[in-house]
Design an enzyme around this catalytic site. Structure first.
Site, PDB file in Angstrom:
ATOM      1  N   HIS A  59       0.794  -1.190   0.098  1.00 19.18           N
ATOM      2  CA  HIS A  59      -0.128   0.076   0.099  1.00 19.18           C
ATOM      3  C   HIS A  59       0.955   1.369   0.052  1.00 19.18           C
ATOM      4  O   HIS A  59       0.135   2.336   0.176  1.00 19.18           O
ATOM      5  CB  HIS A  59      -1.015   0.003   1.076  1.00 19.18           C
ATOM      6  CG  HIS A  59      -2.127  -1.011   1.169  1.00 19.18           C
ATOM      7  ND1 HIS A  59      -3.293  -0.735   0.604  1.00 19.18           N
ATOM      8  CD2 HIS A  59      -1.824  -2.237   1.565  1.00 19.18           C
ATOM      9  CE1 HIS A  59      -3.975  -1.661   0.787  1.00 19.18           C
ATOM     10  NE2 HIS A  59      -3.185  -2.786   1.557  1.00 19.18           N
ATOM     11  N   LYS A 113       0.959  14.600   0.942  1.00 18.01           N
ATOM     12  CA  LYS A 113      -0.429  14.980   0.296  1.00 18.01           C
ATOM     13  C   LYS A 113      -0.336  16.505   0.104  1.00 18.01           C
ATOM     14  O   LYS A 113      -1.348  16.740  -0.558  1.00 18.01           O
ATOM     15  CB  LYS A 113      -1.292  14.412   1.505  1.00 18.01           C
ATOM     16  CG  LYS A 113      -1.240  12.983   1.535  1.00 18.01           C
ATOM     17  CD  LYS A 113      -2.217  12.474   2.712  1.00 18.01           C
ATOM     18  CE  LYS A 113      -2.165  11.068   3.113  1.00 18.01           C
ATOM     19  NZ  LYS A 113      -3.053  10.013   2.255  1.00 18.01           N
ATOM     20  N   THR A 121      -8.731   6.734  -1.705  1.00 20.93           N
ATOM     21  CA  THR A 121      -9.939   6.320  -1.752  1.00 20.93           C
ATOM     22  C   THR A 121     -10.878   7.495  -1.517  1.00 20.93           C
ATOM     23  O   THR A 121     -11.953   7.578  -1.920  1.00 20.93           O
ATOM     24  CB  THR A 121     -10.135   4.997  -0.740  1.00 20.93           C
ATOM     25  OG1 THR A 121      -9.631   5.375   0.407  1.00 20.93           O
ATOM     26  CG2 THR A 121      -9.454   3.678  -1.251  1.00 20.93           C
ATOM     27  N   LYS A 126     -14.617   8.692  -3.255  1.00 20.00           N
ATOM     28  CA  LYS A 126     -15.823   8.958  -2.392  1.00 20.00           C
ATOM     29  C   LYS A 126     -16.342  10.392  -2.870  1.00 20.00           C
ATOM     30  O   LYS A 126     -17.474  10.518  -3.072  1.00 20.00           O
ATOM     31  CB  LYS A 126     -15.653   8.724  -1.036  1.00 20.00           C
ATOM     32  CG  LYS A 126     -15.306   7.401  -0.449  1.00 20.00           C
ATOM     33  CD  LYS A 126     -14.396   7.632   0.990  1.00 20.00           C
ATOM     34  CE  LYS A 126     -13.832   6.345   1.302  1.00 20.00           C
ATOM     35  NZ  LYS A 126     -13.008   6.451   2.570  1.00 20.00           N
TER      36      LYS A 126
HETATM   37  O1  DL6 Z   1      -4.927   1.126  -0.367  1.00 17.06           O
HETATM   38  C1  DL6 Z   1      -5.215   1.889   0.547  1.00 17.06           C
HETATM   39  C2  DL6 Z   1      -4.440   3.190   1.114  1.00 17.06           C
HETATM   40  C3  DL6 Z   1      -4.236   3.979  -0.270  1.00 17.06           C
HETATM   41  O2  DL6 Z   1      -5.488   4.468  -1.103  1.00 17.06           O
HETATM   42  C4  DL6 Z   1      -3.272   5.147   0.049  1.00 17.06           C
HETATM   43  O3  DL6 Z   1      -3.038   5.865  -0.972  1.00 17.06           O
HETATM   44  C5  DL6 Z   1      -2.063   4.450   0.655  1.00 17.06           C
HETATM   45  O4  DL6 Z   1      -1.275   5.789   1.233  1.00 17.06           O
HETATM   46  C6  DL6 Z   1      -2.466   3.841   1.913  1.00 17.06           C
HETATM   47  N1  DL6 Z   1      -1.356   3.326   2.561  1.00 17.06           N
HETATM   48  C7  DL6 Z   1      -1.086   3.117   4.054  1.00 17.06           C
HETATM   49  C8  DL6 Z   1       0.264   2.710   4.040  1.00 17.06           C
HETATM   50  N2  DL6 Z   1       0.406   2.475   5.616  1.00 17.06           N
HETATM   51  N3  DL6 Z   1       1.137   1.439   5.799  1.00 17.06           N
HETATM   52  N4  DL6 Z   1       2.047   0.865   5.761  1.00 17.06           N
HETATM   53  O5  DL6 Z   1      -1.823   3.321   4.735  1.00 17.06           O
HETATM   54  O6  DL6 Z   1      -3.363   2.663   1.564  1.00 17.06           O
END
Ligand code: DL6
Length: 822
Positions: free
Chosen positions: A363, A560, A662, A666
């Site tokens: 992720h 971000k 995500t 939304k």
């Molecule tokens: O996959 C779910 C989400 C993504 O939508 C985000 O872009 C991403 O930043 C997040 N990743 C995390 C990583 N944490 N750790 N290890 O939260 O995942």
């Protein structure tokens, strides 16, 4: 089954009312006169849960009898949000509950506010796990979620004088009607100790992990109901309990304090969620948490399998284990340990079973988020597991040697053990080596996993790597949070969209329908009103409903780029001050999000946003043409109010850094237009909704890389952009922090000297894109048609689509519908 319990689980208004009254009486010990809103919430929740129970039992029975293959989704986080509204909706009795309360002079909406929001996750990763659980149940796939029942979830954020302050999130203080403890299924988990090799009479050798300290894992089960079907899957969260109430030898020695401390120490394992998002904290307690929930879950999986079969040879035909990031990666070694040490299976066979059963999702591309554990700590805490990892690594490096003989540098790069003054265990490497599938969460991200993050692994096993673009559940993120829009859609295209989001394309037929357009605008205004009320109650002013509600809500992180948004606000402010007659659409900038408690720069960004808000909001020359609000304690339930009220969705990460996102999905699903970079799933969203319906700006991922490689100098951009220069100078002058003029010097210094996330390079283009937003908003018809294009083309981003792909392409699962009459 239904008939036997019909009075208790019936679906008529009378049945429901009767059940609520009974629970009020027998579960809460109250009558209607003495009941508080919390009592009513508890009574309705229990009455609702009753209606899940027979479906739950029947689901388990059906899976067992049909020997249905199931997925075990291992995740350190499940950010499930409140349960009551979701369960009422999925049961199809939301309106029934609403009217039945109405008759008693109560409002369901108010009662729903009594539920505390379980914050058992940091952000996107945990919320994704929750969406997946809901989609799995909706699509009738057998699934177990396995995680930790943290006593304290993500901290509550307060804003004091503009600064973030953290408070403990005691989410269980009012009890939790949704969970069921299963003490009888408790599991012992070993820590510390040493490994003893025993040679048997037949010459074979076995390893024994002895002198361990044992902690007990107690499972708490939460039912996860599918949308208007009979499937109820289980979210099983483990709570740590001391194996002995007291160490009596210590107690008898008179050291009462130590005896109590030992107990408290064991139970601290599931005490609190680590609040770090996208950065790994190498703390022993964190490793303990990970091993604790993984060991409990693997034991549970094996126990259940053995109840049905007398062999483990078919384990991968019966279960798919998915690792949600590296947090549960230790499962690879733990499963090997159980198969070898406890089930006496030979290494080769055990390895084949482990790999066939396991899949891994990455992720993040941020190096600081990749988990590594110091070998000395690992060895002390989990000596047998380390031995197994060493053996996995030895065999793996032999394979590397066969493929690339004499390439020691490559071996060093690939090894599960990182060399250095202190050796480390690389959890991502363990996960990749021990899995048959490795996936990223959006197309760009999956490509970067192959080319930038793990190119050597990709060279080794290209067929192992794949993409599964994230999605979100339309039940929570449209049907539940935006009832008016849902109704308007259903009126036009019937209600199939909630089950199959691709049906939203049918709404495109109404793109030019003036009545529908007007309705879409009216609904947005109503949702803005709802959000404005929250702002008013917390900040004492009501935002102008005619202003653009421009929203950035997500964890605070430099990549971000909330700071880029803030720079735009400052530049806009300066433009307006200089040219008071300038004709810009009024805007309300809304921020929300938590910073990791130890992340000083992110906390300083929160303070800057609040200080900027304070100055601008009180500047009489600006009036309500710009307002800035930082909403504290952003969480799932606040998101459910904020997202439907947004006009603009800020998705402005530096390209190549946001794995997927995500929130971007939304917002688009709720009629907001995106200002975004070509990062993560933004790229696919733009492809789906059309370039003309998306405000694009900024460098692309390969341009970012190229610029970094050729020596990026932010001053080059600052010199060429008078607006940016002026904004930076204003911050540096202490204008926003008269009480401490140098407060934001670290922010300005970072931008002028390093600008790690290239805000300066993207600033002018961002300003341009925002100007386009401004122009476009003045033409409501044009704006609305873009909104409808977004809505009609967002179907791909349902987590149902994502889950179908996981089931077909990784887990090899087939649906197993539940028949209550069977
Ligand atoms: O996959 C779910 C989400 C993504 O939508 C985000 O872009 C991403 O930043 C997040 N990743 C995390 C990583 N944490 N750790 N290890 O939260 O995942």
């Amino acid at each position: 089954v239904v008939q036997n319990h019909s009075s208790r689980v019936g679906m008529t208004p009378e049945d429901l009312e009767q059940s609520v009254l009974e629970h009020l009486f027998y579960t809460c010990g109250k009558d209607l006169r003495s009941a508080t809103p919390l009592d009513v919430y508890r009574a309705i929740s229990h009455a609702t849960r009753d209606r899940l129970v027979h479906r739950w039992l029947q689901s388990k029975r059906t899976y067992f009898h049909h020997e249905a293959k199931r997925v075990c989704y291992l995740s350190a986080e499940f950010l499930i949000g409140r349960a009551l509204a979701q369960n009422l909706l999925n049961l199809g009795i939301y309106h029934l509950a609403e009217t039945s309360l109405d008759h008693r002079g109560l409002t369901l909406k108010d009662i729903l506010e009594e539920e505390l929001d379980p914050g058992l996750g940091n952000g996107g990763l945990g919320r994704l796990a929750a969406c997946f659980m809901e989609s799995l149940a909706t699509l009738q796939y057998p699934a177990y979620g396995y995680g930790i029942r943290y006593e304290f979830g993500i901290f509550d954020q307060e804003i004091a004088n503009g600064w973030q302050v953290e408070r403990g999130d005691d989410w269980l203080r009012r009890g939790n009607p949704w969970e069921v403890p299963r003490h009888e299924l408790s599991v012992g988990v070993n820590f510390y100790g040493r490994v003893e090799a025993r040679v048997h009479v037949d010459g074979t050798k076995s390893m024994h992990w002895v002198d361990t300290q044992t902690v007990i894992g107690v499972p708490y089960d939460t039912p996860i109901l599918g949308y208007q079907n009979n499937t109820v899957n289980t979210l099983r969260l483990w709570s740590a309990k001391a194996s002995k109430e007291f160490n009596f030898s210590v107690f008898n020695d008179g050291d009462y304090r130590r005896a109590v401390e030992e107990k408290a120490l064991s139970e601290s394992i599931s005490k609190v969620l680590y609040p770090n998002d996208e950065s790994a904290e190498g703390k022993e307690l964190r490793l303990k948490q990970q091993y604790f929930f993984v060991a409990c879950s693997i034991a549970d999986i094996i126990r259940r399998h053995k109840k049905r079969f007398d062999t483990l040879d078919n384990l991968p035909d019966q279960i798919a284990i998915q690792l949600n990031d590296t947090h549960p990666a230790i499962a690879v070694a733990e499963l090997m340990r159980v198969l070898i040490d406890e089930e006496s299976i030979a290494w080769e066979k055990a390895w084949e079973l482990t790999k066939a059963a396991t899949g891994f999702t990455n992720h993040t591309l941020l190096p600081e988020a990749l988990e590594k554990w110091p070998v000395p700590m690992f060895e002390r805490l989990l000596p047998r597991i380390l031995q197994i990892i060493y053996e996995i690594n030895r065999r793996f490096l032999l394979e590397v040697h066969v493929k690339w003989p004499n390439d020691d540098e490559r071996k060093r790069r690939l090894s599960i053990i990182e060399e250095g003054p202190v050796k480390h265990v690389r959890m991502a490497h363990l996960a990749v080596v021990g899995s048959h599938s490795v996936n990223g969460v959006a197309e760009l991200h999956s490509e970067l996993v192959c080319t930038q993050l793990m190119p050597d692994f990709h060279d080794m096993w290209p067929q192992r790597f794949n993409n599964k673009t994230n999605g979100v559940t339309p039940r929570r993120w449209l049907l539940q949070c935006n009832p008016d829009l849902s109704e308007a859609l259903t009126e036009r295209i019937s209600d199939g969209w909630a089950r199959d989001l691709s049906e939203l394309t049918k709404i495109l037929e109404y793109k030019d329908d003036t009545e529908f357009r007007a309705e879409v605008r009216a609904i947005k205004r109503k949702n803005k009103e709802r959000l404005a009320k929250v702002i008013e109650s917390r900040h004492g002013f009501k935002p102008n409903l005619d202003s653009i509600f421009d929203v950035q809500v997500k964890r605070l992180h430099e990549y971000k780029r909330q700071l880029l948004n803030c720079l735009h606000i400052i530049a806009l402010y300066q433009d307006m001050k200089e040219n008071p007659e300038s004709d810009r659409a009024p805007r309300t900038f809304i921020f929300g999000g938590k910073a990791a408690p130890g992340y000083m720069m992110a906390k300083l960004h929160i303070k800057l946003i609040n200080d900027v808000a304070d100055i601008i909001n009180h500047d009489p020359a600006i009036r309500d043409r710009i307002k800035v609000v930082f909403l504290s304690n952003y969480n799932v339930s606040l998101a459910e109010i904020i997202i439907p009220g947004a006009d603009i969705s800020e998705q402005i990460s530096m390209a190549g850094k946001e794995a997927s996102g995500t929130g971007n999905m939304k917002f688009a699903m709720n009629g907001a237009l995106t200002v975004g970079t070509l990062d993560g799933a933004n790229i696919e969203i733009r492809e789906e909704v059309g370039a003309e319906n998306f405000f694009l700006f900024g460098l692309k991922a390969d341009e970012v890389r190229g610029l970094k490689g050729s020596g990026y100098n932010p001053n080059h951009y600052i010199e060429r952009s008078p607006r940016l220069r002026r904004a930076l100078d204003l911050i540096a002058s202490g204008f926003f922090s008269p009480d401490d003029p140098s407060r934001f010097q670290p922010v300005v210094n970072e931008l002028r000297n390093l600008d790690t996330y290239m805000l300066c390079a993207d600033f002018d283009d961002y300003f341009r894109a925002q100007f386009e937003v401004d122009q476009c908003y003045r033409d409501p018809e044009n704006w609305t048609s873009k909104v409808i294009e977004n809505l009609g083309n967002i179907g791909k981003f349902s987590s149902d689509r994502t889950i179908e792909q996981y089931c077909k392409e990784i887990w090899n699962l087939t649906p197993c519908p539940i028949d209550l009459t069977e």
